[in-house]
Design an enzyme around this catalytic site. Structure first.
Site, PDB file in Angstrom:
ATOM      1  N   ARG A 156      44.838  57.137  37.110  1.00 17.28           N
ATOM      2  CA  ARG A 156      43.878  58.147  36.659  1.00 17.28           C
ATOM      3  C   ARG A 156      44.291  59.527  37.151  1.00 17.28           C
ATOM      4  O   ARG A 156      44.065  60.523  36.481  1.00 17.28           O
ATOM      5  CB  ARG A 156      42.472  57.790  37.144  1.00 17.28           C
ATOM      6  CG  ARG A 156      41.821  56.701  36.309  1.00 17.28           C
ATOM      7  CD  ARG A 156      40.321  56.648  36.528  1.00 17.28           C
ATOM      8  NE  ARG A 156      39.991  56.191  37.867  1.00 17.28           N
ATOM      9  CZ  ARG A 156      39.673  54.945  38.174  1.00 17.28           C
ATOM     10  NH1 ARG A 156      39.659  54.025  37.227  1.00 17.28           N
ATOM     11  NH2 ARG A 156      39.378  54.598  39.400  1.00 17.28           N
ATOM     12  N   LYS A 194      33.929  41.343  32.053  1.00 16.75           N
ATOM     13  CA  LYS A 194      35.196  40.634  31.870  1.00 16.75           C
ATOM     14  C   LYS A 194      35.151  39.723  30.643  1.00 16.75           C
ATOM     15  O   LYS A 194      36.123  39.614  29.891  1.00 16.75           O
ATOM     16  CB  LYS A 194      35.535  39.814  33.121  1.00 16.75           C
ATOM     17  CG  LYS A 194      36.072  40.649  34.271  1.00 16.75           C
ATOM     18  CD  LYS A 194      37.387  41.315  33.895  1.00 16.75           C
ATOM     19  CE  LYS A 194      38.054  42.029  35.043  1.00 16.75           C
ATOM     20  NZ  LYS A 194      39.288  42.721  34.627  1.00 16.75           N
ATOM     21  N   PRO A 227      42.822  34.889  36.628  1.00 13.62           N
ATOM     22  CA  PRO A 227      42.972  34.425  38.005  1.00 13.62           C
ATOM     23  C   PRO A 227      41.621  34.169  38.680  1.00 13.62           C
ATOM     24  O   PRO A 227      40.626  34.849  38.391  1.00 13.62           O
ATOM     25  CB  PRO A 227      43.691  35.584  38.710  1.00 13.62           C
ATOM     26  CG  PRO A 227      43.808  36.685  37.711  1.00 13.62           C
ATOM     27  CD  PRO A 227      43.003  36.334  36.516  1.00 13.62           C
ATOM     28  N   VAL A 246      42.080  36.236  44.256  1.00 10.17           N
ATOM     29  CA  VAL A 246      43.497  36.542  44.466  1.00 10.17           C
ATOM     30  C   VAL A 246      43.738  36.959  45.924  1.00 10.17           C
ATOM     31  O   VAL A 246      43.187  37.949  46.403  1.00 10.17           O
ATOM     32  CB  VAL A 246      43.970  37.651  43.504  1.00 10.17           C
ATOM     33  CG1 VAL A 246      45.449  37.960  43.737  1.00 10.17           C
ATOM     34  CG2 VAL A 246      43.745  37.223  42.055  1.00 10.17           C
TER      35      VAL A 246
END
Length: 346
Positions: A37, A164, A189, A192
């Site tokens: 960004r 998501k 996943p 993690v």
């Protein structure tokens, strides 16, 4: 065309998974671009990559692009053969609205896919999440698979899981309706872990830090775990293997674990560094009581006693993926927190 002639864009270069994807690509000889960004963070990303064992030099270039705006994406994509899209908007504040999570995630995915299609990219590997698979279900008597999608009509759906789920569904709908031959794979996943590269690390690593810092016990919560290096390896396989096009892949190492069993691994394997780890299981009533005052515990309540096991059989069978054992991921995480001086010794 060999790897040295191929440019790959990794979105969201400040992210934990993204940085390991960049490392994996560089180590395989690809030229890499990444979006951030703010270009002010380039030095930090390069420092993390050096901590991961690779100095990218001029084989890595940075582009300013934000998921909430069109500017910069066409330039970042131009000439790329593949894209690994892991950038994800994360609203700040405990009480961010559902809208603040969902709309930027959905529109961000579509913005990246549109730019990839228009730039003639061959395949996008989308970093989705287990949150797009496991939420809203009744108790399962079998492990979750890629055929499962979170049930957004179910109880206790968090804005993150909704974002998501809807953003991955939007991606697949786009590929089917407007992709014009653009290929896509998705990686989902579980929690993690793996070696932190600096003080800016993933939410899952905080679980290990809290245990090492001596939290008084663990709620009866179950989670799958996977090492970030294996998640990056799965992205690499999904990027180039013809069998991965149009498929989603769950990334989990072995079976899921109760948090108290994670604590036992640390206690048994970390020597003096594990001295403050408590293997106690906190009673459910105590967690519920604590959740009345502590927003961080509130999210734990619907997960109490829920087995969230999943299987990576598909990734192993189709792509030959072979993740390291979950215990190794736990220990590697702990060792990195010690090495970087990130534990609380007060």
């Amino acid at each position: 065309m060999n790897e040295h002639d191929i440019e790959v864009l990794v979105t969201g270069g400040t992210g934990f998974i993204a940085q390991y994807c960049i490392l994996a690509l560089l180590n395989r000889g690809y030229r890499v671009r990444t979006t951030v960004r703010s270009l002010a963070r380039e030095a930090e990303v390069r420092e993390h990559l050096r901590a991961g064992g690779t100095d990218p030099g001029d084989r890595l270039s940075f582009f300013a692009a934000d998921l909430n705006a069109d500017a910069g994406w066409a330039q970042a994509m131009a000439g790329c053969v593949y894209v690994m899209h892991g950038a994800s908007p994360t609203p700040t504040g405990q009480h961010s609205s559902e809208e603040a999570w969902v709309r930027p995630a959905v529109e961000g995915n579509l913005r990246v896919l549109r730019a990839a299609r228009d730039a003639g990219v061959r395949r996008v590997v989308l970093t989705s999440a287990f949150g797009a698979i496991c939420a809203g279900h009744q108790r399962m008597s079998r492990p979750f698979t890629e055929a499962d999608w979170s049930d957004l009509n179910g109880k206790q759906i968090w804005p993150y899981q909704k974002s998501k789920t809807l953003s991955e569904r939007a991606a697949w709908d786009f590929i089917a309706r407007e992709g014009q031959g653009l290929e896509c794979s998705a990686i989902n996943p579980v929690a993690v872990l793996g070696p932190a590269l600096g003080a800016d690390y993933s939410h899952s690593i905080r679980l290990i830090k809290n245990l090492l810092d001596g939290q008084p016990g663990s709620p009866k919560i179950n989670s799958g775990f996977v090492d970030v290096r294996d998640v990056a390896d799965l992205h690499m396989r999904a990027m180039t293997d013809p069998a991965a096009s149009g498929e989603r892949f769950l990334a989990i190492a072995g079976d899921s674990m109760w948090l108290a069993d994670v604590a036992k691994v640390l206690k048994n394997r970390m020597g003096d560094a594990g001295a403050r780890v408590s293997t106690r299981v906190l009673p459910d009533w105590l967690v519920r009581l604590g959740a009345l005052k502590d927003p961080a515990l509130r999210g734990a309540v619907p997960l109490l006693g829920l087995n969230l096991n999943a299987t990576s059989e598909k990734a192993r069978r189709l792509l030959g993926w072979s993740p390291r054992p979950r215990e190794e991921a736990i220990v590697a995480t702990a060792e990195s927190l010690i090495r970087l001086g990130l534990l609380d010794h007060s």
